[in-house]
Design an enzyme around this catalytic site. Structure first.
Site, PDB file in Angstrom:
ATOM      1  N   ASN A   9       0.793  -1.223   0.000  1.00 13.69           N
ATOM      2  CA  ASN A   9       0.000   0.000   0.000  1.00 13.69           C
ATOM      3  C   ASN A   9       0.829   1.278   0.000  1.00 13.69           C
ATOM      4  O   ASN A   9       0.434   2.270  -0.601  1.00 13.69           O
ATOM      5  CB  ASN A   9      -0.921  -0.011   1.232  1.00 13.69           C
ATOM      6  CG  ASN A   9      -1.779   1.216   1.333  1.00 13.69           C
ATOM      7  OD1 ASN A   9      -2.558   1.502   0.439  1.00 13.69           O
ATOM      8  ND2 ASN A   9      -1.644   1.948   2.433  1.00 13.69           N
ATOM      9  N   THR A  30      10.260   3.432  -4.526  1.00  9.67           N
ATOM     10  CA  THR A  30       9.334   3.360  -3.394  1.00  9.67           C
ATOM     11  C   THR A  30       8.062   2.588  -3.735  1.00  9.67           C
ATOM     12  O   THR A  30       7.635   1.708  -2.985  1.00  9.67           O
ATOM     13  CB  THR A  30       8.953   4.779  -2.935  1.00  9.67           C
ATOM     14  OG1 THR A  30      10.142   5.495  -2.589  1.00  9.67           O
ATOM     15  CG2 THR A  30       8.017   4.728  -1.729  1.00  9.67           C
ATOM     16  N   SER A  64      -3.197   2.311  -9.573  1.00  6.12           N
ATOM     17  CA  SER A  64      -3.951   3.538  -9.807  1.00  6.12           C
ATOM     18  C   SER A  64      -4.360   3.602 -11.269  1.00  6.12           C
ATOM     19  O   SER A  64      -3.687   3.034 -12.147  1.00  6.12           O
ATOM     20  CB  SER A  64      -3.089   4.756  -9.462  1.00  6.12           C
ATOM     21  OG  SER A  64      -3.707   5.949  -9.904  1.00  6.12           O
ATOM     22  N   TYR A  86      12.931  12.934 -17.024  1.00  8.88           N
ATOM     23  CA  TYR A  86      12.034  12.698 -15.895  1.00  8.88           C
ATOM     24  C   TYR A  86      10.800  13.578 -15.963  1.00  8.88           C
ATOM     25  O   TYR A  86      10.881  14.790 -16.199  1.00  8.88           O
ATOM     26  CB  TYR A  86      12.766  12.961 -14.582  1.00  8.88           C
ATOM     27  CG  TYR A  86      11.904  12.759 -13.343  1.00  8.88           C
ATOM     28  CD1 TYR A  86      11.623  11.485 -12.871  1.00  8.88           C
ATOM     29  CD2 TYR A  86      11.376  13.852 -12.663  1.00  8.88           C
ATOM     30  CE1 TYR A  86      10.848  11.302 -11.735  1.00  8.88           C
ATOM     31  CE2 TYR A  86      10.592  13.677 -11.529  1.00  8.88           C
ATOM     32  CZ  TYR A  86      10.329  12.396 -11.074  1.00  8.88           C
ATOM     33  OH  TYR A  86       9.547  12.217  -9.968  1.00  8.88           O
TER      34      TYR A  86
END
Length: 216
Positions: A9, A30, A64, A86
């Site tokens: 999560n 991450t 998502s 980026y």
């Protein structure tokens, strides 16, 4: 009916360019690599427990709808850390695409083993949380113009809880869910070759990081 479930999560979103301690683009590191590594560390225990108890194990990846908005090719394997190319929005989308690809490839592998463990991914919906701290002004504009679509935290948790716990999803695996319904993700998210390549790429990153830790 009981289920043993594990949820990936934690995440960050729309961050300025940065690298993790291991030297990888921070959103990818991450939102995907951390979950990938943690799942691998716990996987044998989950499989053994599911086998010994007869209780189905369930792994849920929070993805998502943003997985649609990624880089050309889906994942920037060759220049994952390139600062010049980026884009905070596309990098977030890339990491959310990786969540789905991870779930589908792990699901395929567990099915091949005959393991009593399912793996699915979900889009929880639009929820105003601290996840938006790097884009608060933009999110306030979006919330003002699309307020009816936003959910509170309990509503946002509904799809995750449904996929993790609902008896009707017994043995359902490798799927993507939105608003407690199975949903068809993007073409990149359904690409089995891309999923396998991401699996190998992620393992390579983890192995390299472990070697660095041992050497240092």
């Amino acid at each position: 009916m009981h289920f043993l479930f594990f949820r990936n999560n934690a995440g960050i979103m729309f961050c300025p360019y940065d690298l993790s301690e291991d030297g990888f683009e921070i959103q990818f590191a991450t939102n995907h690599i951390g979950h990938f590594h943690l799942t691998n560390l716990l996987l044998e225990k989950i499989k053994q427990t599911a086998k010994s108890t007869g209780i189905e194990g369930r792994i849920v990846n929070l993805s998502s709808v943003a997985h649609i908005h990624t880089y050309s090719g889906g994942i920037k394997f060759e220049n994952i850390n390139d600062e010049r190319s980026y884009c905070d929005k596309r990098s977030y989308g890339q990491s959310k695409l990786a969540n789905i690809l991870h779930a589908t490839e792990l699901s395929r592998r567990l099915q091949a083993e005959g393991a009593n463990v399912t793996v699915n991914s979900v889009h929880p919906g639009l929820i105003m949380t601290n996840l938006f701290k790097h884009s608060g002004f933009l999110m306030k504009i979006l919330k003002f113009s699309t307020g009816i679509l936003w959910k509170n935290v309990p509503q946002g948790a509904a799809t995750t809880c449904y996929v993790a716990l609902h008896p009707s999803l017994k043995c359902v695996t490798g799927k993507y869910f939105v608003d407690c319904n199975e949903f068809k993700p993007s073409a990149y998210a359904r690409d089995e070759i891309l999923a396998k390549r991401l699996w190998d790429f992620s393992n390579k990153i983890i192995n390299a990081a472990e070697i660095d830790v041992k050497v240092s």
